[in-house]
Design a protein around this motif. Structure first.
Motif, PDB file in Angstrom:
ATOM      1  N   UNK A 234       0.820  -1.210   0.000  1.00  0.00           N
ATOM      2  CA  UNK A 234       0.000   0.000   0.000  1.00  0.00           C
ATOM      3  C   UNK A 234       0.853   1.258   0.000  1.00  0.00           C
ATOM      4  N   UNK A 235       2.046   1.188   0.648  1.00  0.00           N
ATOM      5  CA  UNK A 235       2.902   2.387   0.669  1.00  0.00           C
ATOM      6  C   UNK A 235       3.449   2.690  -0.732  1.00  0.00           C
ATOM      7  N   UNK A 236       3.733   1.644  -1.535  1.00  0.00           N
ATOM      8  CA  UNK A 236       4.203   1.857  -2.907  1.00  0.00           C
ATOM      9  C   UNK A 236       3.055   2.408  -3.768  1.00  0.00           C
ATOM     10  N   UNK A 237       1.862   1.851  -3.542  1.00  0.00           N
ATOM     11  CA  UNK A 237       0.685   2.327  -4.279  1.00  0.00           C
ATOM     12  C   UNK A 237       0.434   3.794  -4.008  1.00  0.00           C
ATOM     13  N   UNK A 238       0.507   4.164  -2.741  1.00  0.00           N
ATOM     14  CA  UNK A 238       0.258   5.559  -2.361  1.00  0.00           C
ATOM     15  C   UNK A 238       1.287   6.491  -3.007  1.00  0.00           C
ATOM     16  N   UNK A 239       2.556   6.049  -3.042  1.00  0.00           N
ATOM     17  CA  UNK A 239       3.617   6.880  -3.614  1.00  0.00           C
ATOM     18  C   UNK A 239       3.399   7.070  -5.121  1.00  0.00           C
ATOM     19  N   UNK A 240       3.030   5.972  -5.825  1.00  0.00           N
ATOM     20  CA  UNK A 240       2.786   6.049  -7.275  1.00  0.00           C
ATOM     21  C   UNK A 240       1.606   6.961  -7.575  1.00  0.00           C
ATOM     22  N   UNK A 241       0.519   6.775  -6.834  1.00  0.00           N
ATOM     23  CA  UNK A 241      -0.685   7.564  -7.094  1.00  0.00           C
ATOM     24  C   UNK A 241      -0.438   9.052  -6.866  1.00  0.00           C
ATOM     25  N   UNK A 242       0.306   9.365  -5.841  1.00  0.00           N
ATOM     26  CA  UNK A 242       0.619  10.768  -5.573  1.00  0.00           C
ATOM     27  C   UNK A 242       1.504  11.336  -6.675  1.00  0.00           C
ATOM     28  N   UNK A 243       2.475  10.526  -7.130  1.00  0.00           N
ATOM     29  CA  UNK A 243       3.382  10.965  -8.191  1.00  0.00           C
ATOM     30  C   UNK A 243       2.612  11.277  -9.469  1.00  0.00           C
ATOM     31  N   UNK A 244       1.585  10.459  -9.761  1.00  0.00           N
ATOM     32  CA  UNK A 244       0.794  10.641 -10.992  1.00  0.00           C
ATOM     33  C   UNK A 244      -0.426  11.519 -10.763  1.00  0.00           C
ATOM     34  N   UNK A 245      -0.490  12.160  -9.609  1.00  0.00           N
ATOM     35  CA  UNK A 245      -1.487  13.175  -9.288  1.00  0.00           C
ATOM     36  C   UNK A 245      -2.917  12.646  -9.308  1.00  0.00           C
ATOM     37  N   UNK A 246      -3.074  11.328  -9.085  1.00  0.00           N
ATOM     38  CA  UNK A 246      -4.395  10.710  -9.028  1.00  0.00           C
ATOM     39  C   UNK A 246      -5.184  10.930 -10.323  1.00  0.00           C
ATOM     40  N   UNK A 247      -4.430  11.064 -11.429  1.00  0.00           N
ATOM     41  CA  UNK A 247      -5.022  11.359 -12.743  1.00  0.00           C
ATOM     42  C   UNK A 247      -5.436  10.041 -13.402  1.00  0.00           C
ATOM     43  N   UNK A 248      -6.747   9.787 -13.621  1.00  0.00           N
ATOM     44  CA  UNK A 248      -7.209   8.465 -14.069  1.00  0.00           C
ATOM     45  C   UNK A 248      -6.556   7.951 -15.348  1.00  0.00           C
ATOM     46  N   UNK A 249      -6.476   8.765 -16.401  1.00  0.00           N
ATOM     47  CA  UNK A 249      -5.901   8.301 -17.657  1.00  0.00           C
ATOM     48  C   UNK A 249      -4.440   7.937 -17.490  1.00  0.00           C
ATOM     49  N   UNK A 250      -3.708   8.766 -16.733  1.00  0.00           N
ATOM     50  CA  UNK A 250      -2.288   8.492 -16.504  1.00  0.00           C
ATOM     51  C   UNK A 250      -2.111   7.223 -15.683  1.00  0.00           C
ATOM     52  N   UNK A 251      -2.921   7.045 -14.665  1.00  0.00           N
ATOM     53  CA  UNK A 251      -2.828   5.843 -13.839  1.00  0.00           C
ATOM     54  C   UNK A 251      -3.085   4.581 -14.664  1.00  0.00           C
ATOM     55  N   UNK A 252      -4.112   4.630 -15.509  1.00  0.00           N
ATOM     56  CA  UNK A 252      -4.447   3.465 -16.326  1.00  0.00           C
ATOM     57  C   UNK A 252      -3.301   3.046 -17.219  1.00  0.00           C
ATOM     58  N   UNK A 253      -2.654   4.000 -17.861  1.00  0.00           N
ATOM     59  CA  UNK A 253      -1.565   3.666 -18.774  1.00  0.00           C
ATOM     60  C   UNK A 253      -0.311   3.231 -18.015  1.00  0.00           C
ATOM     61  N   UNK A 254      -0.027   3.862 -16.871  1.00  0.00           N
ATOM     62  CA  UNK A 254       1.129   3.461 -16.076  1.00  0.00           C
ATOM     63  C   UNK A 254       0.948   2.054 -15.528  1.00  0.00           C
ATOM     64  N   UNK A 255      -0.259   1.755 -15.043  1.00  0.00           N
ATOM     65  CA  UNK A 255      -0.516   0.433 -14.476  1.00  0.00           C
ATOM     66  C   UNK A 255      -0.470  -0.653 -15.544  1.00  0.00           C
ATOM     67  N   UNK A 256      -0.927  -0.318 -16.761  1.00  0.00           N
ATOM     68  CA  UNK A 256      -0.820  -1.273 -17.856  1.00  0.00           C
ATOM     69  C   UNK A 256       0.626  -1.625 -18.133  1.00  0.00           C
ATOM     70  N   UNK A 257       1.494  -0.643 -18.064  1.00  0.00           N
ATOM     71  CA  UNK A 257       2.935  -0.877 -18.285  1.00  0.00           C
ATOM     72  C   UNK A 257       3.513  -1.725 -17.157  1.00  0.00           C
ATOM     73  N   UNK A 258       3.209  -1.342 -15.901  1.00  0.00           N
ATOM     74  CA  UNK A 258       3.774  -2.055 -14.741  1.00  0.00           C
ATOM     75  C   UNK A 258       3.330  -3.503 -14.750  1.00  0.00           C
ATOM     76  N   UNK A 259       2.065  -3.734 -15.057  1.00  0.00           N
ATOM     77  CA  UNK A 259       1.518  -5.088 -15.054  1.00  0.00           C
ATOM     78  C   UNK A 259       2.260  -5.995 -16.030  1.00  0.00           C
ATOM     79  N   UNK A 260       2.731  -5.441 -17.127  1.00  0.00           N
ATOM     80  CA  UNK A 260       3.380  -6.241 -18.168  1.00  0.00           C
ATOM     81  C   UNK A 260       4.894  -6.351 -17.993  1.00  0.00           C
ATOM     82  N   UNK A 261       5.522  -5.355 -17.334  1.00  0.00           N
ATOM     83  CA  UNK A 261       6.975  -5.263 -17.439  1.00  0.00           C
ATOM     84  C   UNK A 261       7.753  -5.173 -16.131  1.00  0.00           C
TER      85      UNK A 261
END
Length: 835
Positions: A234-261
């Protein structure tokens, strides 16, 4: 019970089973490979309840308050029309929220129908209605956008009774852009249905009923991320979300990348490196969210295959809501590449899986990333040009790809600098859209082409402008905008005339004269039309040094029509027969589509010359060619031949068959033109009225003929035009049942008909016999006996003369019976009058 073990001990059976399992796996793979996020179109009892609804997002998260607010606002009224707007910046999740609301509403049966409209521009709205029309089985050929919307709305609203209907207008630029559209939509909603309208827009200047959608809350962002990465801390999730400013489109694309790579920690390291690169770039973006998306895309780009990059970059210059996968014919393993882009949340598949969407904000980021590199615009342009060059109206195998590009040409052209390639695209796709009956799109493309030509050639009188002006004139002729078409044609003629000393440009002058001639003919100015046709004919004959050149065929056929309208039937037949001969000799195909039209013109001349059996045969041949070529029972060109065949069946005496064909003609024309007073409806309505009159349905007949008369009077005003084209006396039935209110109207109508017909065809034409007879009937019903006798005698004298020249035995016998019937009528009236 079967012993499975024994069965599979057989080697052959084992092999067959293995093959079957492979086939089953391939089938399942093919069904799921591109449909991971697919939700079925909602249906109820096999009736479609949603139209054009995007795929549902299976990982939709949070937004409960927003969903409840939308529902509350749209539920505040029990009747009538209410609307709700979802506003916010691009990528914030407006479309996702509207999509989820639509699906939940259908599941909860809050609505009986949901209609999704891509409303970014007039072009996207029109394209959406084209798609819905296809689903509803509506033929769009020749329909203007307003006409098509009216038909679609009619099918949705008129088949519903006390239903709740939701229209979602997605990505509206501002209220002014949809003001006219909303007016038409609300007008079609009947009082028994409840219409709700949900709007999404980036523009936040909407005054009422607006929900401003913001970024995710930290809690929503956490739940969203856990759907992708359930095992992350949860601490890593919180850090990522804050870094991406809780922006839905940005989160979706970043998570798609992380999930694959990778994992969240390593991704944050990659993202930080992109931040350092960004600090050194001269590019400036409109907000922090665009910057965030730029850096996320930069990370993802490193992992994409070259084919995926190519599709994505090209797609950024196309209409974003419906990019057909089959556009990319040069990409190998396209389905695999599409899956790759979908995995990284760079695209969203549409229903069905033949096309995808790219978020508009992502398109902008991709174009910013490309910078000044023109490679992808050039690539997209070359693809479109290649398909345009391959288009052949006579080869249906070449139609698919260019038709897919039609949607994207208006968008692609915006990114092209004025050039010969851009002008070629606009002009050529104008012609393609014209062939498919998309006349509004064709006109817009031609107008854009004209504007670019004027800019490119720095002149309003350059010869290159003339062909586009002529094309605009032709489009106006097709839709009945004759006065507007005249202006384009006159301008084209002026340009061609100034270049007429150049032999190479003389054909252009001939073409412009031909188009203007067709417009003048439709306006009833037949002498002017013939003069223009003669000019075109002489130019072409001189240029090609060949009096039998194929380019003279259509011209001869159109000239034949004008001569027919002036009563010069033998001259008309010679021209039409020559057109048929030229066409047959050139195409060497007895069923070529070009032959159908010239055959129709020949049929007209045979008809007016009294050769009705020959006319019927020619019309049937023309109709058969058209039906085989278009394979569309409501194609607009069928109505022209059907109208002529209907009249021929009538004169031969096949009244019920004539009525059937006239009704079909009227239905097709109403289907295409929508306007109940469109000029091209007049002749069919008049013909149907004639049949109804002959069958004794007099009030119906008079109503139809009155409508036809009003249409022609409205269109032609006081200009000369034939409003009756009836060739034989009716059967012996009297006209006793016409209502009193219509008696004076009948007299007035038939006096006008007689005067106009005389001016057109002279005093002794067979049409005059019919006009005298009808006027006599009207006088008789109106108890003006003396006037009735006079008209009947005039009719009888002309009919006797006509009968002597009829060579169709059955018709000659019928005419003679009708003459005897008129004689009896005259005797009875004279006896009763003297008594």
């Amino acid at each position: 019970m079967f012993n499975i073990r024994i069965i599979f001990e057989n080697k052959i059976v084992q092999f067959v089973a293995f093959i079957l399992m492979l086939a089953l796996a391939a089938f399942v793979f093919s069904k799921t490979y591109l449909t991971e996020n697919v939700y079925d179109i909602f249906t109820e009892n096999n009736k479609i309840t949603s139209y054009n609804l995007p795929f549902r997002n299976k990982i939709f998260t949070g937004r409960i308050g927003a969903l409840n607010q939308v529902k509350k606002k749209l539920s505040e009224s029990n009747i009538g029309i209410i609307s709700q707007s979802i506003l916010g910046i691009g990528g914030i999740g407006k479309t996702q929220l509207a999509t989820e609301y639509a699906y939940r509403s259908l599941e909860n049966k809050d609505y009986d129908h949901v209609v999704w409209i891509a409303a970014e521009s007039a072009n996207t709205i029109n394209n959406t209605y084209n798609d819905i029309a296809d689903k509803l089985g509506i033929n769009i050929h020749g329909l203007k956008p307003k006409q098509l919307r009216k038909i679609v709305h009619g099918q949705i609203f008129n088949t519903s009774y006390k239903k709740n209907i939701l229209f979602v207008l997605d990505n509206v630029p501002n209220k002014n852009n949809i003001h006219e559209y909303l007016g038409g939509l609300q007008k079609r909603a009947n009082k028994y249905n409840k219409l709700h309208i949900l709007i999404t827009s980036r523009n936040q200047n909407w005054k009422n009923n607006s929900l401003i959608l913001d970024i995710f809350t930290p809690e929503e962002a956490k739940h969203f991320t856990k759907k992708y990465l359930p095992n992350s801390k949860e601490e890593d999730i919180a850090k990522l979300n804050k870094l991406l400013q809780y922006f839905p489109l940005a989160l979706g694309q970043a998570l798609g990348y992380i999930q694959q790579n990778t994992n969240i920690k390593d991704y944050i390291t990659l993202y930080t490196k992109e931040q350092q690169k960004y600090l050194n770039t001269p590019l400036k973006y409109d907000n922090d969210y665009t910057t965030t998306l730029w850096m996320i895309f930069s990370v993802t780009l490193e992992k994409l295959s070259s084919s995926a990059k190519e599709i994505l970059y090209i797609s950024s210059y196309l209409e974003p809501d419906k990019i057909n996968i089959d556009l990319f014919t040069e990409i190998s393993m396209r389905n695999k590449v599409i899956k790759e882009l979908q995995t990284y949340s760079l695209i969203t598949l549409n229903t069905p899986n033949s096309s995808f969407r790219v978020h508009r904000l992502l398109q902008e980021v991709i174009k910013l990333k490309a910078g000044e590199d023109p490679t992808w615009i050039k690539k997209a342009t070359n693809m479109a040009i290649q398909q345009a060059k391959s288009f052949d109206i006579y080869d249906k195998n070449t139609w698919v790809q260019p038709k897919l590009w039609l949607l994207h040409i208006p968008t692609l052209s915006k990114y092209l600098k004025t050039s010969k390639n851009k002008i070629f695209l606009l002009n050529t796709y104008g012609k393609i859209s014209e062939y498919f009956g998309l006349y509004t799109l064709a006109k817009n493309l031609y107008l854009d082409s004209l504007k670019n030509k004027e800019s490119f050639y720095k002149s309003e009188s350059n010869i290159e402008l003339a062909d586009t002006l002529n094309a605009l004139g032709d489009i106006c002729w097709r839709v009945g905008s004759y006065q507007e078409g005249k202006k384009y044609c006159h301008r084209a003629l002026d340009i061609h005339t100034s270049y007429s000393k150049n032999p190479e440009q003389s054909v252009g002058l001939a073409n412009a004269s031909h188009t203007l001639g067709r417009i003048q003919s439709r306006l009833g100015n037949y002498h002017a039309a013939i003069s223009l046709y003669d000019k075109s004919f002489n130019i072409r004959k001189s240029f090609y040094k060949n009096a039998n050149h194929i380019s003279l065929a259509e011209l001869s056929a159109n000239m034949s029509f004008a001569y027919c309208r002036l009563g010069k039937f033998q001259k008309a037949k010679t021209l039409a027969a020559n057109a048929v001969k030229l066409t047959k000799n050139y195409y060497k195909d007895p069923n070529h589509i070009q032959l159908a039209d010239v055959l129709s013109h020949l049929g007209v001349t045979e008809y007016y010359l009294g050769n009705y059996a020959a006319a019927k045969q020619v019309y049937q041949q023309s109709l058969a060619i058209k039906e085989a070529h278009y394979q569309d029972p409501k194609h607009i060109t069928l109505s022209y031949t059907l109208n002529n065949l209907s009249r021929t069946e009538y004169i031969i005496g096949n009244y019920h068959r004539a009525k059937e064909l006239f009704k079909k003609t009227v239905d097709i024309k109403k289907y295409h033109y929508q306007d109940p007073y469109h000029i091209r409806l007049a002749s069919a309505l008049n013909g149907l009225g004639l049949v109804e009159e002959t069958l004794g349905n007099y009030d119906t007949a008079l109503k139809l003929k009155e409508t036809a008369y009003k249409i022609q009077h409205k269109h032609y005003k006081k200009r000369l035009h034939t409003i009756l084209a009836n060739t034989c006396l009716p059967p012996s039935a009297p006209w006793p049942t016409i209502s009193e209110t219509n008696q004076n109207l009948a007299v007035e109508h038939y006096i006008s008909s007689l005067e106009i017909t005389k001016k057109t065809f002279g005093e002794k034409h067979h049409l005059i016999a019919r006009s005298h007879y009808l006027l006599g009937q009207a006088y008789e019903v109106n108890k003006q006996v003396k006037q009735a006798i006079h008209q009947y005698k005039l009719s009888q004298a002309i009919a006797k003369n006509v009968t002597e020249h009829i060579n169709y035995t059955a018709l000659k016998t019928k005419h003679q019976k009708n003459i005897q019937m008129v004689e009896t009528k005259i005797n009875l009236l004279e006896t009763s009058h003297h008594a």
